[in-house]
Design a protein around this motif. Structure first.
Motif, mmCIF file in Angstrom:
data_model
loop_
_atom_site.group_PDB
_atom_site.id
_atom_site.type_symbol
_atom_site.label_atom_id
_atom_site.label_comp_id
_atom_site.label_asym_id
_atom_site.label_seq_id
_atom_site.Cartn_x
_atom_site.Cartn_y
_atom_site.Cartn_z
ATOM 1 N N ASP A 175 0.821 -1.212 0.000
ATOM 2 C CA ASP A 175 0.000 0.000 0.000
ATOM 3 C C ASP A 175 0.853 1.260 0.000
ATOM 4 O O ASP A 175 2.035 1.251 0.388
ATOM 5 N N ASN A 176 0.238 2.351 -0.424
ATOM 6 C CA ASN A 176 0.902 3.655 -0.435
ATOM 7 C C ASN A 176 0.791 4.279 0.951
ATOM 8 O O ASN A 176 -0.302 4.510 1.451
ATOM 9 N N PHE A 177 1.938 4.570 1.548
ATOM 10 C CA PHE A 177 1.940 5.147 2.893
ATOM 11 C C PHE A 177 2.097 6.663 2.884
ATOM 12 O O PHE A 177 2.089 7.287 3.940
ATOM 13 N N ASP A 178 2.251 7.262 1.728
ATOM 14 C CA ASP A 178 2.300 8.717 1.645
ATOM 15 C C ASP A 178 0.869 9.215 1.482
ATOM 16 O O ASP A 178 0.431 9.581 0.388
ATOM 17 N N LEU A 179 0.137 9.230 2.576
ATOM 18 C CA LEU A 179 -1.299 9.501 2.543
ATOM 19 C C LEU A 179 -1.593 10.987 2.593
ATOM 20 O O LEU A 179 -0.762 11.801 3.000
ATOM 21 N N VAL A 180 -2.804 11.323 2.178
ATOM 22 C CA VAL A 180 -3.280 12.699 2.250
ATOM 23 C C VAL A 180 -4.431 12.770 3.241
ATOM 24 O O VAL A 180 -5.075 11.764 3.556
ATOM 25 N N LEU A 550 -4.067 21.300 16.941
ATOM 26 C CA LEU A 550 -2.691 20.888 17.143
ATOM 27 C C LEU A 550 -1.965 20.762 15.809
ATOM 28 O O LEU A 550 -2.589 20.511 14.774
ATOM 29 N N PRO A 551 -0.640 20.889 15.823
ATOM 30 C CA PRO A 551 0.114 20.640 14.593
ATOM 31 C C PRO A 551 0.257 19.139 14.335
ATOM 32 O O PRO A 551 0.291 18.336 15.271
ATOM 33 N N ILE A 552 0.325 18.764 13.067
ATOM 34 C CA ILE A 552 0.717 17.395 12.732
ATOM 35 C C ILE A 552 2.190 17.263 13.126
ATOM 36 O O ILE A 552 3.008 18.115 12.760
ATOM 37 N N PRO A 553 2.578 16.241 13.874
ATOM 38 C CA PRO A 553 3.982 16.127 14.293
ATOM 39 C C PRO A 553 4.937 16.146 13.105
ATOM 40 O O PRO A 553 4.670 15.554 12.052
ATOM 41 N N LEU A 554 6.060 16.823 13.288
ATOM 42 C CA LEU A 554 7.049 16.966 12.222
ATOM 43 C C LEU A 554 7.512 15.605 11.720
ATOM 44 O O LEU A 554 7.714 15.409 10.509
ATOM 45 N N SER A 555 7.675 14.639 12.622
ATOM 46 C CA SER A 555 8.141 13.311 12.221
ATOM 47 C C SER A 555 7.179 12.647 11.245
ATOM 48 O O SER A 555 7.597 11.891 10.354
ATOM 49 N N GLU A 556 5.884 12.929 11.377
ATOM 50 C CA GLU A 556 4.896 12.340 10.470
ATOM 51 C C GLU A 556 4.907 13.032 9.115
ATOM 52 O O GLU A 556 4.732 12.388 8.075
ATOM 53 N N ILE A 557 5.103 14.341 9.111
ATOM 54 C CA ILE A 557 5.201 15.086 7.850
ATOM 55 C C ILE A 557 6.424 14.614 7.068
ATOM 56 O O ILE A 557 6.388 14.483 5.835
ATOM 57 N N GLU A 558 7.510 14.342 7.781
ATOM 58 C CA GLU A 558 8.719 13.887 7.112
ATOM 59 C C GLU A 558 8.536 12.503 6.503
ATOM 60 O O GLU A 558 9.071 12.198 5.436
ATOM 61 N N LYS A 559 7.759 11.643 7.171
ATOM 62 C CA LYS A 559 7.524 10.299 6.646
ATOM 63 C C LYS A 559 6.496 10.293 5.528
ATOM 64 O O LYS A 559 6.546 9.440 4.637
ATOM 65 N N ALA A 560 5.539 11.207 5.596
ATOM 66 C CA ALA A 560 4.462 11.263 4.601
ATOM 67 C C ALA A 560 4.321 12.709 4.126
ATOM 68 O O ALA A 560 3.464 13.447 4.618
ATOM 69 N N PRO A 561 5.155 13.144 3.190
ATOM 70 C CA PRO A 561 5.174 14.549 2.768
ATOM 71 C C PRO A 561 3.842 15.074 2.248
ATOM 72 O O PRO A 561 3.625 16.286 2.213
ATOM 73 N N SER A 562 2.950 14.186 1.819
ATOM 74 C CA SER A 562 1.656 14.642 1.298
ATOM 75 C C SER A 562 0.696 15.054 2.403
ATOM 76 O O SER A 562 -0.366 15.612 2.112
ATOM 77 N N LEU A 563 1.033 14.775 3.663
ATOM 78 C CA LEU A 563 0.191 15.226 4.779
ATOM 79 C C LEU A 563 0.311 16.743 4.904
ATOM 80 O O LEU A 563 1.389 17.267 5.194
ATOM 81 N N GLU A 564 -0.770 17.442 4.710
ATOM 82 C CA GLU A 564 -0.756 18.900 4.786
ATOM 83 C C GLU A 564 -0.725 19.336 6.245
ATOM 84 O O GLU A 564 -1.503 18.864 7.069
ATOM 85 N N GLN A 565 0.198 20.263 6.554
ATOM 86 C CA GLN A 565 0.311 20.767 7.925
ATOM 87 C C GLN A 565 -0.817 21.754 8.219
ATOM 88 O O GLN A 565 -1.351 22.403 7.312
ATOM 89 N N ASN A 566 -1.194 21.868 9.479
ATOM 90 C CA ASN A 566 -2.226 22.824 9.866
ATOM 91 C C ASN A 566 -1.710 24.259 9.767
ATOM 92 O O ASN A 566 -0.497 24.504 9.870
ATOM 93 N N PRO A 567 -2.604 25.241 9.576
ATOM 94 C CA PRO A 567 -2.194 26.632 9.390
ATOM 95 C C PRO A 567 -1.399 27.159 10.581
ATOM 96 O O PRO A 567 -1.692 26.839 11.734
#
Length: 569
Positions: A175-180, A550-567
């Motif tokens: 499966d694709n783990f770079d989720l949105v 809350l912010p999406i944790p930086l470690s998760e953004i680094e693992k899944a770059p397609s996860l959009e960070q909160n404003p």
């Protein structure tokens, strides 16, 4: 064979428990990661697997993976209270959340997703399992419990983060783990659909021996809260933050919220809340199971997390220092002023006397708060400093009192609610005290708020008064904005310290209850034995616009770059 199955199950539970601290969402996990075919062949072992998933529900601890976090809850980060040791900014409400550090919330994302993964793995396997073939009636109820727990997890995720990825199955190696992230609106629809399916599988009620397990009523209560939150100002497209991750533009949103609450009301019989005669009887409502509790976490079973440990900590961590307590969540004077006068008038409009702030207050003030001279565990609470120590010593609960004075209340209040005064402060075990997650009073307040926004003020008054008059207040007769404020005030007071206010003030977008001067009272005992007090600012808590989520944790953004960070992060 049964002994072998039991050993395998025990090993799995130990592994899951020890791994929980390190679970990170979106880690690659094969769909057959359990490899426990023996467990899925036995309905009783499947049931025990479900029991471990109940650890996904909230408890007395804001974060059971941190030393401090196991000893207080989210009330200390809300309008209700502040954390009370060395002025530590554990919630980072003053320093501000960052993707790399959201303080006491740091493990929320990974913890919730680890349980989503477990529920997905279960739901992927259960329909085709031998256990389902052997006992479909029992196993279908277990399936309903897992669907309920997964939906409850998603309801918490979207409160903290806005729209999140909808994962309704366990991810496999291919499966694709770079989720949105899915839209907030789609997440709400998913939660509602899951809860409707769970409700069809779950019993309406449970025997006393199964207190704490999901029911049809519990699923409907989660649905009612989820739809109320979605209908609120925070998720209106006209407010900021906005966009698909936060907006809920369903035209029927308030009617949907009202209907969901009314479904619960009708199923319980549209009845009055349990009556009480005084503050003592009201206090007892929170110390043992009763018919007004729709879903709670019990602490008298081997299957539920820390058993009595987390339960017994509440008395010690919330009692004043002179009682050997830690007083970790000190209610703010700002919040204490939300409690009405005994005659139903507010502290702003009634006969409130700031020199005698504890007199002539509504019943819940005495049931929920400890204040100077309040009777508690056999003596009056003593927050005062003595005007002349040669005449009388400082109060035992004061900054110059007994025990660890670093734990003395900085606001002049402590929490009385949930305290079981029949057990010792330190090491006592209140074997029946539940952590209440959903109860009927909230449903009545949900319904009142939704009906107000639909323009049905008569119904709104009827149901807010079911809560207010049970608390021995006169009937609310307000209309318009005054009625809305009365509903909000009633929610703050009735649901105090139950984990609501942190989210309520955000969904209402009341920024002066999110950023404000935390006020307290300093008490002095004069030479003649009378008391005086001084109101002062304990600390200033700013509010950052990004703190609606809350912010999406930086470690998760680094693992899944397609996860959009909160404003703002």
């Amino acid at each position: 064979m049964k002994h072998l199955i039991s050993r395998i199950l025990l090993l799995l539970i130990v592994v899951f428990s020890s791994a929980a601290c390190n679970d990170e969402v979106l880690d690659t996990v094969a769909r057959d990661a359990f490899g426990e075919d023996l467990i899925y062949s036995d309905p009783n072992q499947v049931e025990r697997l479900v029991f471990t998933a109940y650890n996904s529900t909230e408890s007395w601890a804001i974060n059971r993976f941190q030393w401090w976090g196991r000893r207080f809850n989210i009330e200390a980060g809300s309008y209700e209270a502040k954390f009370n040791f060395r002025d530590l900014d554990l919630f980072r409400l003053r320093a501000g959340w960052t993707p790399g550090n959201s303080g006491i919330f740091n493990q929320k994302w990974s913890n919730y997703w680890s349980y989503v993964r477990r529920t997905n793995e279960f739901l992927d396997r259960i329909d085709d399992s031998e256990a389902m073939a052997l006992n479909p009636e029992k196993v279908n109820v277990l399936k309903g419990e897992m669907k309920f727990l997964r939906a409850n997890l998603y309801s918490k995720l979207i409160k903290y983060y806005g729209g999140v990825p909808i994962l309704d199955r366990a991810l496999g190696l291919d499966d694709n783990f770079d989720l949105v992230r899915d839209s907030y609106e789609d997440c709400v629809a998913f939660i509602v659909r899951e809860l409707d399916e769970a409700a069809d599988l779950l019993p309406v009620t449970r025997p006393d021996s199964e207190f704490g397990r999901a029911t049809k009523l519990a699923a409907m209560a989660v649905k009612a809260r989820t739809l109320l939150y979605a209908a609120s100002s925070l998720h209106d497209p006209s407010t900021v933050p906005n966009g698909p991750l936060f907006d809920y533009a369903v035209p029927t949103k308030w009617q949907d919220a009202a209907d969901a609450a009314k479904d619960v009301i009708d199923l319980v019989g549209d009845r009055d809340l349990i009556p009480v005669a005084d503050a003592t009887e009201y206090q007892k409502l929170f110390l043992s199971p009763n018919q007004d509790i729709l879903f709670a976490r019990p602490y008298n079973s081997e299957f539920y997390e820390f058993g009595t440990d987390a339960n017994s900590l509440w008395d010690q961590t919330q009692s004043p220092n002179g009682y050997t307590g830690w007083a970790l969540s000190s209610p703010t004077h700002n919040f204490a002023m939300e409690f009405n006068m005994a005659n139903g008038e507010t502290t702003q409009t009634g006969n409130y006397d700031p020199t005698q702030p504890n007199e002539n207050r509504e019943m819940r003030y005495y049931a929920n708060l400890l204040f100077n001279d309040a009777p508690f565990r056999g003596r009056p609470v003593e927050y005062f400093l003595s005007e002349d120590v040669n005449v009388a010593p400082h109060g035992v609960d004061s900054p110059e009192g007994l025990g660890n004075t670093l734990h003395s209340s900085k606001t002049g209040y402590n929490i009385r609610k949930f305290q079981d005064e029949n057990v010792p402060v330190a090491g006592g075990i209140s074997s029946q005290r539940p952590y209440i997650l959903y109860r009927l009073a909230e449903i009545y307040l949900n319904y009142a708020e939704a009906q107000f926004h639909l323009g049905n003020e008569v119904l709104a008054r009827e149901y807010v008064n079911r809560v207010s008059t049970r608390a021995l207040q006169p009937e609310i007769e307000a209309s318009g904005d005054d009625l809305l404020e009365a509903i909000r005030r009633e929610r703050r007071v009735e649901l105090s310290f139950e984990g609501h206010n942190f989210f309520d003030e955000r969904r209402w977008m009341i920024e002066n209850h999110l950023g404000f001067d935390v006020r307290g009272l300093r008490w002095t005992r004069k030479i003649d034995g009378t008391y005086s007090n001084e109101e002062y600012t304990v600390v200033t808590r700013p509010f950052f616009e990004r703190h609606y989520h809350l912010p999406i944790p930086l470690s998760e953004i680094e693992k899944a770059p397609s996860l959009e960070q909160n404003p703002g992060y």
